[in-house]
Design an enzyme around this catalytic site. Sequence first.
Site, PDB file in Angstrom:
ATOM      1  N   LYS A  43       0.824  -1.190   0.000  1.00 36.86           N
ATOM      2  CA  LYS A  43       0.000   0.000   0.000  1.00 36.86           C
ATOM      3  C   LYS A  43       0.867   1.252   0.000  1.00 36.86           C
ATOM      4  O   LYS A  43       0.400   2.343  -0.264  1.00 36.86           O
ATOM      5  CB  LYS A  43      -0.871   0.041   1.268  1.00 36.86           C
ATOM      6  N   GLY A  44       2.153   1.067   0.311  1.00 35.18           N
ATOM      7  CA  GLY A  44       3.032   2.205   0.565  1.00 35.18           C
ATOM      8  C   GLY A  44       3.170   3.194  -0.578  1.00 35.18           C
ATOM      9  O   GLY A  44       3.468   4.359  -0.362  1.00 35.18           O
ATOM     10  N   ASP A 103      14.662  -0.956  -0.359  1.00 34.36           N
ATOM     11  CA  ASP A 103      15.407  -1.169   0.882  1.00 34.36           C
ATOM     12  C   ASP A 103      16.371  -2.338   0.679  1.00 34.36           C
ATOM     13  O   ASP A 103      17.407  -2.180   0.058  1.00 34.36           O
ATOM     14  CB  ASP A 103      14.389  -1.402   1.991  1.00 34.36           C
ATOM     15  N   LYS A 131      17.242   3.342  -0.111  1.00 34.87           N
ATOM     16  CA  LYS A 131      18.175   3.175   1.027  1.00 34.87           C
ATOM     17  C   LYS A 131      19.267   2.211   0.584  1.00 34.87           C
ATOM     18  O   LYS A 131      19.237   1.035   0.955  1.00 34.87           O
ATOM     19  CB  LYS A 131      17.419   2.509   2.187  1.00 34.87           C
ATOM     20  N   VAL A 153      11.648   5.274   8.044  1.00 36.49           N
ATOM     21  CA  VAL A 153      10.874   6.485   7.758  1.00 36.49           C
ATOM     22  C   VAL A 153       9.401   6.172   7.536  1.00 36.49           C
ATOM     23  O   VAL A 153       9.047   5.065   7.125  1.00 36.49           O
ATOM     24  CB  VAL A 153      11.442   7.235   6.528  1.00 36.49           C
ATOM     25  N   ASP A 159       4.411   3.336   6.029  1.00 36.02           N
ATOM     26  CA  ASP A 159       3.793   3.054   7.327  1.00 36.02           C
ATOM     27  C   ASP A 159       4.767   2.441   8.314  1.00 36.02           C
ATOM     28  O   ASP A 159       5.810   1.898   7.948  1.00 36.02           O
ATOM     29  CB  ASP A 159       2.645   2.051   7.149  1.00 36.02           C
TER      30      ASP A 159
HETATM   31  P1  IMP Z   1      12.651  -4.436   0.530  1.00 33.28           P
HETATM   32  O1  IMP Z   1      12.087  -5.695   0.001  1.00 33.28           O
HETATM   33  O2  IMP Z   1      13.513  -4.654   1.744  1.00 33.28           O
HETATM   34  O3  IMP Z   1      13.351  -3.581  -0.512  1.00 33.28           O
HETATM   35  O4  IMP Z   1      11.455  -3.657   1.174  1.00 33.28           O
HETATM   36  C1  IMP Z   1      10.649  -2.800   0.510  1.00 33.28           C
HETATM   37  C2  IMP Z   1       9.416  -2.560   1.354  1.00 33.28           C
HETATM   38  O5  IMP Z   1       9.723  -2.523   2.744  1.00 33.28           O
HETATM   39  C3  IMP Z   1       8.838  -1.203   1.047  1.00 33.28           C
HETATM   40  O6  IMP Z   1       7.892  -1.288   0.002  1.00 33.28           O
HETATM   41  C4  IMP Z   1       8.216  -0.798   2.370  1.00 33.28           C
HETATM   42  O7  IMP Z   1       6.896  -1.267   2.464  1.00 33.28           O
HETATM   43  C5  IMP Z   1       9.053  -1.474   3.417  1.00 33.28           C
HETATM   44  N1  IMP Z   1      10.046  -0.565   4.012  1.00 33.28           N
HETATM   45  C6  IMP Z   1      11.388  -0.597   3.888  1.00 33.28           C
HETATM   46  N2  IMP Z   1      11.988   0.394   4.556  1.00 33.28           N
HETATM   47  C7  IMP Z   1      10.985   1.118   5.111  1.00 33.28           C
HETATM   48  C8  IMP Z   1      10.949   2.312   5.917  1.00 33.28           C
HETATM   49  O8  IMP Z   1      11.962   2.947   6.266  1.00 33.28           O
HETATM   50  N3  IMP Z   1       9.712   2.730   6.295  1.00 33.28           N
HETATM   51  C9  IMP Z   1       8.562   2.100   5.937  1.00 33.28           C
HETATM   52  N4  IMP Z   1       8.552   0.985   5.183  1.00 33.28           N
HETATM   53  C10 IMP Z   1       9.750   0.507   4.771  1.00 33.28           C
HETATM   54 MG    MG Z   2       5.139  -1.293   4.420  1.00 33.09          MG
END
Ligand code: IMP
Ligand code: MG
Length: 181
Positions: A43-44, A103, A131, A153, A159
């Site tokens: 949903k982000g 992330d 990030k 964040v 969220d």
């Molecule tokens: P990844 O698979 O680790 O790249 O994660 C991506 C997802 O993790 C994003 O779509 C967010 O929903 C969540 N996420 C990663 N870092 C943050 C943050 O700092 N704040 C909020 N959600 C995050």
């Molecule tokens: Mg999230």
Amino acid sequence: MVENEIKQILLTQEQLAQKVAELGAQITRDYQGKKLMVISVLKGSVIFLGELIRCIDLPLVVDFMAVSSYGAGVKTSGVVKIIKDLDMPVEGYDILVVEDILDSGMTLSYLTELLMDRKPSSIKIATLLDKPERRRNTMKADYVGFVIPDEFVVGYGLDYNEHYRNLPYVGVLNPAVYAGK
Ligand code: IMP
Ligand code: MG
């Protein structure tokens, strides 16, 4: 009060609006004559999506996908699960996947591989935030709003435990909010 839960405002409403307009203009130039499908990862990314598509001056279609890699915490579990799939077939479309934040990269590498199998004409990624310090693979976005430090964040769609998505800015969550969880 929400203000006590936010340690620092990282990106103001004005900075966000300006950057999203720039990204929209760039995407408008890059996708001339293409068959654009914007895919929002729920949903982000919904706030970013809503602002971004209004800055793209081209015909386009929008679809949604929901995946989960986090559960209720602030660290990735590394396990990506599809919660809602797309409604439309993507074959022949130039896909732009819109994410809130890149992330670890686990979510997007899983998603792009899955979408590739469905034979789109192309796939690119637009992420509002990046990030890079936390990356666990070689995932890169084609359009990046802001590169941010390794802090959790919230706001502008992002969220913690489903909260804070409605903040008009991006702020660093006070670690006291999730301490001990
Ligand atoms: P990844 O698979 O680790 O790249 O994660 C991506 C997802 O993790 C994003 O779509 C967010 O929903 C969540 N996420 C990663 N870092 C943050 C943050 O700092 N704040 C909020 N959600 C995050
Ligand atoms: Mg999230």
